[in-house]
Design a protein around this motif. Structure first.
Motif, mmCIF file in Angstrom:
data_model
loop_
_atom_site.group_PDB
_atom_site.id
_atom_site.type_symbol
_atom_site.label_atom_id
_atom_site.label_comp_id
_atom_site.label_asym_id
_atom_site.label_seq_id
_atom_site.Cartn_x
_atom_site.Cartn_y
_atom_site.Cartn_z
ATOM 1 N N GLN A 166 41.111 26.328 40.168
ATOM 2 C CA GLN A 166 40.074 25.628 39.415
ATOM 3 C C GLN A 166 39.662 26.467 38.210
ATOM 4 N N PRO A 167 39.281 25.835 37.101
ATOM 5 C CA PRO A 167 38.943 26.589 35.887
ATOM 6 C C PRO A 167 37.781 27.559 36.067
ATOM 7 N N ASP A 168 36.871 27.266 36.979
ATOM 8 C CA ASP A 168 35.678 28.088 37.130
ATOM 9 C C ASP A 168 35.587 28.749 38.509
ATOM 10 N N ALA A 169 36.710 28.872 39.206
ATOM 11 C CA ALA A 169 36.709 29.461 40.550
ATOM 12 C C ALA A 169 37.895 30.396 40.685
ATOM 13 N N GLY A 170 37.889 31.188 41.748
ATOM 14 C CA GLY A 170 38.969 32.138 41.942
ATOM 15 C C GLY A 170 38.837 33.319 41.006
ATOM 16 N N GLU A 171 39.817 34.200 41.051
ATOM 17 C CA GLU A 171 39.812 35.383 40.200
ATOM 18 C C GLU A 171 40.659 35.149 38.956
ATOM 19 N N ALA A 172 40.126 35.535 37.820
ATOM 20 C CA ALA A 172 40.850 35.388 36.560
ATOM 21 C C ALA A 172 41.991 36.395 36.482
ATOM 22 N N LEU A 173 43.107 35.962 35.940
ATOM 23 C CA LEU A 173 44.198 36.852 35.552
ATOM 24 C C LEU A 173 44.149 36.978 34.041
ATOM 25 N N TYR A 174 43.925 38.184 33.550
ATOM 26 C CA TYR A 174 43.838 38.425 32.114
ATOM 27 C C TYR A 174 45.144 39.022 31.614
ATOM 28 N N GLY A 175 45.529 38.623 30.423
ATOM 29 C CA GLY A 175 46.709 39.190 29.798
ATOM 30 C C GLY A 175 46.442 39.505 28.338
ATOM 31 N N GLN A 176 46.768 40.711 27.940
ATOM 32 C CA GLN A 176 46.643 41.107 26.534
ATOM 33 C C GLN A 176 47.814 42.024 26.207
ATOM 34 N N GLY A 177 48.785 41.490 25.434
ATOM 35 C CA GLY A 177 50.008 42.247 25.211
ATOM 36 C C GLY A 177 50.704 42.484 26.534
ATOM 37 N N PRO A 178 51.105 43.729 26.813
ATOM 38 C CA PRO A 178 51.784 44.019 28.082
ATOM 39 C C PRO A 178 50.819 44.320 29.220
ATOM 40 N N VAL A 179 49.510 44.175 28.984
ATOM 41 C CA VAL A 179 48.504 44.469 30.004
ATOM 42 C C VAL A 179 48.216 43.211 30.813
ATOM 43 N N ARG A 180 48.267 43.334 32.122
ATOM 44 C CA ARG A 180 47.911 42.238 33.021
ATOM 45 C C ARG A 180 46.905 42.790 34.018
ATOM 46 N N ALA A 181 45.823 42.067 34.220
ATOM 47 C CA ALA A 181 44.734 42.617 35.030
ATOM 48 C C ALA A 181 43.981 41.509 35.741
ATOM 49 N N SER A 182 43.471 41.833 36.936
ATOM 50 C CA SER A 182 42.727 40.857 37.715
ATOM 51 C C SER A 182 41.980 41.566 38.835
ATOM 52 N N TYR A 183 40.934 40.936 39.334
ATOM 53 C CA TYR A 183 40.302 41.386 40.569
ATOM 54 C C TYR A 183 41.192 41.114 41.774
ATOM 55 N N PHE A 184 42.171 40.270 41.624
ATOM 56 C CA PHE A 184 43.086 39.885 42.696
ATOM 57 C C PHE A 184 43.938 41.082 43.127
ATOM 58 N N HIS A 185 43.936 41.384 44.429
ATOM 59 C CA HIS A 185 44.807 42.409 45.003
ATOM 60 C C HIS A 185 46.078 41.725 45.490
ATOM 61 N N ALA A 186 47.194 42.010 44.870
ATOM 62 C CA ALA A 186 48.459 41.377 45.245
ATOM 63 C C ALA A 186 49.143 42.148 46.367
ATOM 64 N N TRP A 187 49.704 41.390 47.299
ATOM 65 C CA TRP A 187 50.559 41.989 48.319
ATOM 66 C C TRP A 187 51.992 41.716 47.890
ATOM 67 N N PHE A 188 52.632 42.723 47.286
ATOM 68 C CA PHE A 188 53.909 42.543 46.600
ATOM 69 C C PHE A 188 55.014 41.926 47.453
ATOM 70 N N PRO A 189 55.159 42.281 48.751
ATOM 71 C CA PRO A 189 56.266 41.690 49.511
ATOM 72 C C PRO A 189 56.166 40.179 49.684
ATOM 73 N N SER A 190 55.010 39.575 49.386
ATOM 74 C CA SER A 190 54.908 38.128 49.529
ATOM 75 C C SER A 190 55.793 37.395 48.533
ATOM 76 N N GLU A 191 56.108 38.004 47.405
ATOM 77 C CA GLU A 191 57.023 37.410 46.423
ATOM 78 C C GLU A 191 57.582 38.523 45.539
ATOM 79 N N PRO A 192 58.685 39.162 45.960
ATOM 80 C CA PRO A 192 59.209 40.322 45.241
ATOM 81 C C PRO A 192 59.509 40.059 43.769
#
Length: 458
Positions: free
Chosen positions: A415-441
């Motif tokens: 939803q546009p106003d829910a969940g954690e935002a994924l920000y991108g600026q150039g090669p920088v990617r950032a979020s409050y979201f903690h990814a568990w990498f093995p879920s999608e290598p």
């Protein structure tokens, strides 16, 4: 879509039997971690091989369990990992351990996939830890309810925590319908209390007496029926292996990923590091707090942690700020999650209201607050797939930077106003979201390639 642990040889598909218990409780704060770590420490210091796991997403309890066992501790979550991955990790552990200790999360039946769900699915007998400091006969009712609330729950017994005296312990034992389920009592003791702060337990690495606390807890447990049982006298669980996972492609071969790791950036899943290595990456660890320079690298990972507790020191690292800005200007990838993201904004406002100038790769600021701002499992769709993970933070983000995507809860659409935002600026990617990498290598590898941020609906 979930990638299991590194496949073993074909003969490894044979079922394996190992002593195993799942330590849970009616609620958080009952002493699960103390008992689970004490049990693991008791057997480990007797020369036995102990492997510990933690139910659900958690960075802090696993640090105590790792200290107790001397071995890496992985999370087990039926939704985040997927059942095949959970089974593969337990099957692998059963091949090398004398005892497996799994610590539950929250209360036994709490969560969208609870500790009870894991116990029933995997056949893990439950050791229920109950804070009995303010109860007597009700202890028996609570133990009975935990055992029988859901049909088919494997049961090992109940242990009373924070007990006042031997007489009190006798009252609690007498309240049980089946005295055979009594696993003993632990006293309330400052010698093995585990201190807490706003995100949970204080990391074990921050306490000089951390191992002494675990030894004191193990000594107390050694006097209980639970502590006096050798692994052969504990419940024996058969662990079957899932079909072997497909080999991982070398998506990060030849790439060096720098990983910040210290008291400010300490929320790192060992499974994530294993996955990056399995994809071919070389990892270079460094400590911003210790004054380490950014290692020569193709990409950078700034994990979560406690930048708010070390903001003044991080603000002093103007040399590192310059190095990070040069790294990004050269088009090299940065993945920053939660606390790592906080360090990349212009400013961090700590709990006392003091503003610290941070590293300035993202416009805006993060502000600590007393109220929890995000908690629970989440998924995030990017071009190469859907990453599963979670969120847990007390700060809020104030930025004009638009969200390139948003995470969502299991079963819900972004939803546009829910969940954690994924920000991108150039090669920088950032979020409050903690990814568990093995879920999608493949999606995890994409975080470190430095290409423009691409997302997709799932």
């Amino acid at each position: 879509m979930n990638a299991a642990a590194t496949p073993e040889p074909p003969h490894a598909a044979v079922a394996r039997t190992c002593a195993a218990v799942l330590v849970s409780a009616p609620a958080s704060g009952q002493g699960k971690t103390t008992v689970a770590a004490a049990l693991a420490r008791l057997h480990a210091r007797q020369g036995r091989r102990v492997r510990a796991f933690k139910c659900g997403p958690d960075f802090l309890d696993p640090q105590w369990l790792a200290l107790a066992t001397g071995a890496p501790v992985h999370g087990l979550d039926l939704w985040i990992n997927g059942e095949a991955d959970v089974r593969a990790r337990l099957h692998a552990a059963a091949g090398e351990a004398d005892l497996i200790v799994v610590e539950g999360a929250m209360g036994l039946f709490d969560g969208e996939t609870s500790a009870a769900d894991l116990a029933r699915r995997l056949g893990l007998p439950v050791v229920a830890v109950i804070d009995a400091g303010a109860m007597a006969g009700t202890f028996g009712a609570l133990a009975h309810g935990l055992q029988h609330y859901q049909d088919g729950l494997p049961w090992a017994g109940v242990l009373a925590n924070r007990v006042a005296s031997e007489r009190h312990a006798g009252m609690l034992r007498g309240a049980l319908r089946d005295p055979g389920h009594w696993l003993g009592a632990l006293p309330r003791s400052a010698d093995f209390g585990l201190p807490e702060r706003h995100l949970g337990l204080v990391p074990s690495a921050e306490l000089r007496d951390a191992l002494a606390r675990l030894d004191a807890a193990a000594d107390a447990l050694a006097a209980t029926p639970l502590g006096q049982r050798a692994p052969a006298a504990l419940p024996q669980v058969e662990f079957t292996a899932p079909p072997p996972a497909a080999p991982l492609p070398p998506l990060l071969a030849g790439r060096t990923i720098a990983v910040a790791r210290d008291a400010a950036f300490c929320f790192v899943y060992e499974a994530n590091l294993d996955l990056l290595r399995a994809l071919g990456a070389r990892l270079a660890f460094f400590s911003p707090l210790a004054g380490d320079a950014l290692p020569a690298c193709d990409a950078l990972w700034l994990p979560g942690g406690y930048p708010e507790l070390h903001a003044a020191r991080l603000a002093e690292r103007t040399d590192l700020r310059d190095a990070l800005q040069a790294h990004a200007a050269a088009g090299r990838a940065i993945w920053a999650e939660c606390g790592g993201m906080m360090a990349l904004f212009d400013e961090l406002v700590d709990k006392a209201g003091t503003a610290h100038r941070l590293w300035g790769l993202l416009p805006g600021r993060t502000v600590m607050q007393a109220r929890l701002a995000g908690l629970g499992p989440q998924w995030l769709a990017v071009e190469d797939g859907t990453l599963r993970g979670h969120t847990f933070h007390y700060s809020r983000c104030e930025t004009a930077l638009p969200a390139a995507a948003r995470s969502a809860r299991p079963g819900a659409a972004p939803q546009p106003d829910a969940g954690e935002a994924l920000y991108g600026q150039g090669p920088v990617r950032a979020s409050y979201f903690h990814a568990w990498f093995p879920s999608e290598p493949a999606a995890a590898a994409r975080l470190f390639d430095g290409a423009p941020l691409r997302t997709s609906a799932a």
